[in-house]
Design an enzyme around this catalytic site. Structure first.
Site, short mmCIF file in Angstrom:
data_model
loop_
_atom_site.label_atom_id
_atom_site.label_comp_id
_atom_site.label_asym_id
_atom_site.label_seq_id
_atom_site.Cartn_x
_atom_site.Cartn_y
_atom_site.Cartn_z
N LYS A 78 0.99 -1.19 0.19
CA LYS A 78 -0.15 0.42 -0.12
C LYS A 78 1.00 1.48 -0.78
O LYS A 78 0.40 1.79 -1.14
CB LYS A 78 -1.25 -0.07 1.16
N LYS A 92 -4.86 -9.04 -13.64
CA LYS A 92 -6.36 -9.19 -13.08
C LYS A 92 -7.30 -7.93 -12.66
O LYS A 92 -7.40 -6.92 -13.42
CB LYS A 92 -6.60 -9.18 -11.46
N LYS A 97 -11.91 -2.62 -12.07
CA LYS A 97 -11.98 -1.08 -12.69
C LYS A 97 -11.60 -0.38 -12.85
O LYS A 97 -11.48 0.26 -13.96
CB LYS A 97 -12.76 -0.95 -10.88
#
Ligand code: SF4
Length: 329
Positions: free
Chosen positions: A114, A195, A198
């Protein structure tokens, strides 16, 4: 069938769901309802850790819930609710953070990832993310959490938090959740490389119209070595073929497996067939979705009612937790 226990799972409010979401999570959520008491949570607080703007939060929550319900998550069987509607989760998060060494959080590979993804927004919430996730699971005393292999460390983390808490306060109030490892197929996007996601705009939405679905499928990257129609192809490296294995009949899959290799079928024709299979498979879902969307209040009622039911469980757990810690009520 008798209930085996309680399942908890959460997902960020990402709006309309795509094939990857369906095959990776929703399909499993629906199936689990037959054997477990399920709690499905829309984790809006988790989403805030990386969200730049919250202007779509309401719409995304609504659209995702609509997809869940249309796909077969049944509010009569399962609790469907929004994380922030049960504020007890933030209290448990605070209490659990006191038994969690900071180094353990900053050492987690997911935290490092992250930080790499959001170098300019390494906020306090991001560090405590796994503690909030543990609070979600433990608040509802979930006995099982469905996870893909890659998420297994998060559940192990929650189990360690339970051990630390119960040891520190000499109690057995919190329950170690079991991992229910699920084989989650990796669904690639229309780019055939990443993968389905969106954010990469390589997705096919469940709620698309048949025409939109056809348009997206026609853009799918196929076997890169097959340049001309007359070139033999290799279905084993083609994402169109992977989706055929999920959505088309076994006979058609066999047919493509043979014909593609000897250039007996072209990619255009094959993609049209895939779009048709996907549209046929999703037709009942789309009908239900259209029906449900006529009454948006129903969707919000489901979330409100789910929030009430979830909160009853959460409040009971917090009475026990506060007692165990020695907090004065
Ligand atoms: S014919 Fe089908 S399986 Fe073969 S390369 Fe083209 S799209 Fe892929």
């Amino acid at each position: 069938m008798a209930s085996k226990g309680r399942v908890f799972s959460g997902a960020r409010p990402t709006g309309r769901q795509h094939l990857g979401n369906y095959l990776g999570a929703i399909k499993n959520y629906v199936a689990l309802q037959e054997e477990y008491d399920c709690i499905y949570c829309i984790v809006d607080l988790h989403a805030l850790t990386t969200m730049e703007t919250t202007e779509n939060l309401r719409e995304n929550t609504y659209e995702m819930t609509l997809d869940w319900l249309a796909a077969g998550i049944d509010p009569q069987k399962s609790i469907v609710f929004i994380q922030s509607n049960v504020p007890e989760v933030t209290e448990l998060h605070t209490i659990l953070s006191m038994v969690t060494p900071l180094g353990k959080l900053t050492d987690l590979p997911t935290f490092k990832e992250k930080v790499r993804e959001n170098p300019n927004n390494v906020n306090y919430g991001l560090v405590g993310y796994p503690v909030l996730m543990s609070a979600d699971i433990l608040l509802y005393k979930a006995s099982a959490v469905p996870v893909g292999v890659d998420q297994a460390p998060h559940i192990e983390f929650a189990r360690e938090v339970v051990r630390s808490f119960n040891h520190r306060y000499q109690t057995d109030v919190l329950v170690e959740p079991e991992m229910k490892v699920t084989v989650i197929p990796k669904v690639l996007g229309i780019d055939g490389v990443n993968k389905m996601s969106k954010s990469l705009n390589n997705h096919i939405e469940l709620a698309s119209t048949p025409e939109e679905t056809l348009e997206r499928v026609m853009k799918m990257v196929t076997d890169p070595a097959r340049i001309r129609r007359s070139d033999p192809g290799n279905p084993d490296v083609c994402n169109v073929f992977t989706l055929h294995k999920i959505f088309s009949s076994p006979e058609y899959v066999k047919y493509v497996d043979v014909e593609c290799r000897r250039a007996g079928i072209g990619c255009v024709e094959d993609k049209q067939a895939l779009a048709k299979s996907i549209n046929e498979a999703l037709a009942p879902f789309r009908e239900r979705r259209a029906e449900l969307s006529k009454d948006p209040d129903y969707v919000y009622d489901v979330l409100r009612e789910g929030g009430k039911r979830a909160r009853e469980i959460a409040q009971q757990t917090m009475i026990e937790v506060r007692q165990a810690v020695g907090l004065v009520s």
